[in-house]
Design a protein around this motif. Sequence first.
Motif, PDB file in Angstrom:
ATOM      1  N   GLN A 127       1.384   1.528  -4.684  1.00  0.00           N
ATOM      2  CA  GLN A 127       2.021   0.325  -5.213  1.00  0.00           C
ATOM      3  C   GLN A 127       2.405   0.549  -6.667  1.00  0.00           C
ATOM      4  O   GLN A 127       1.647   0.256  -7.576  1.00  0.00           O
ATOM      5  CB  GLN A 127       1.089  -0.872  -5.070  1.00  0.00           C
ATOM      6  N   ASN A 141      -2.991   0.913   0.832  1.00  0.00           N
ATOM      7  CA  ASN A 141      -1.658   0.329   0.735  1.00  0.00           C
ATOM      8  C   ASN A 141      -0.881   0.625   2.014  1.00  0.00           C
ATOM      9  O   ASN A 141      -0.419   1.749   2.229  1.00  0.00           O
ATOM     10  CB  ASN A 141      -0.918   0.893  -0.471  1.00  0.00           C
ATOM     11  N   LYS A 190       4.676  -0.829   0.592  1.00  0.00           N
ATOM     12  CA  LYS A 190       4.840  -0.705  -0.846  1.00  0.00           C
ATOM     13  C   LYS A 190       4.257  -1.889  -1.604  1.00  0.00           C
ATOM     14  O   LYS A 190       3.760  -1.752  -2.701  1.00  0.00           O
ATOM     15  CB  LYS A 190       6.320  -0.539  -1.200  1.00  0.00           C
ATOM     16  N   ASN A 191       4.318  -3.069  -1.042  1.00  0.00           N
ATOM     17  CA  ASN A 191       3.822  -4.256  -1.741  1.00  0.00           C
ATOM     18  C   ASN A 191       2.712  -4.971  -0.981  1.00  0.00           C
ATOM     19  O   ASN A 191       2.474  -6.157  -1.190  1.00  0.00           O
ATOM     20  CB  ASN A 191       4.977  -5.235  -2.001  1.00  0.00           C
ATOM     21  N   GLN A 208       2.444   3.821   0.974  1.00  0.00           N
ATOM     22  CA  GLN A 208       3.037   4.111  -0.319  1.00  0.00           C
ATOM     23  C   GLN A 208       2.166   3.529  -1.422  1.00  0.00           C
ATOM     24  O   GLN A 208       1.592   2.467  -1.263  1.00  0.00           O
ATOM     25  CB  GLN A 208       4.435   3.502  -0.416  1.00  0.00           C
TER      26      GLN A 208
END
Length: 221
Positions: free
Chosen positions: A28, A122, A125-126, A26
């Motif tokens: 970021q 990525n 997500k983080n 995903q």
Amino acid sequence: MKRRKILVKVIGITLLSAITIRAFSQEQQTNYESKLSPKFGIKGGINLSNLHADDVDDEHMKVGANFGVYAKLPVTTGFSIQPEVLYSMKGAQLNYNNALMGSGKYRFNLNYVEVPVLAVFNVAKNFNIHAGGYAAYLASVKVKDVDNEGNVNHVDELNKDNFQSFDYGLIGGIGFDISNVTLGARYNYGLKEIGKSGTFAGEVANNAKNSAVSIYVGFAF
């Protein structure tokens, strides 16, 4: 030489793994963004630097700073290119012990203007993994001779003219993104000898190359 081959293999495996999982990754984004958008920011942190060479066993870590600016340019969901311009303080402490000079250590302070270019994948997500390379220009040099009694002496024979003006190498690391704040750590592996061949620096540094672990925080806008 073995460490260099291992590092190249590790970076290759990291890139292959990132490409494999890229379809599930995903971008970021912050909670108020709805599309891919470039980010620009500032960053800073510390370097835990050293020198590496096949025949050097007594090098010691040196703590320095790194700071500068960066851009994160999304190519597609889950993949970005991240160029940076940094001021990076590297070097090491090398011990010596001989009949002529006694015992002590050289403190190498090598300050570079460094330009890394990274591929950022990525994987959540983080969370990202990144790898790439860097080129650097040696801005200044300060070398001290510290004897076994703690006396610090300037070394006239070791000045900027004795060192290579340019350095380059490989980078691999990880990053965590919380809104527009990035926390990261990476390993920088130099591929060019720091001392010029035939100079006192080349002899003292024993054909060593730069090596550093960088820990940093970045703020994007």
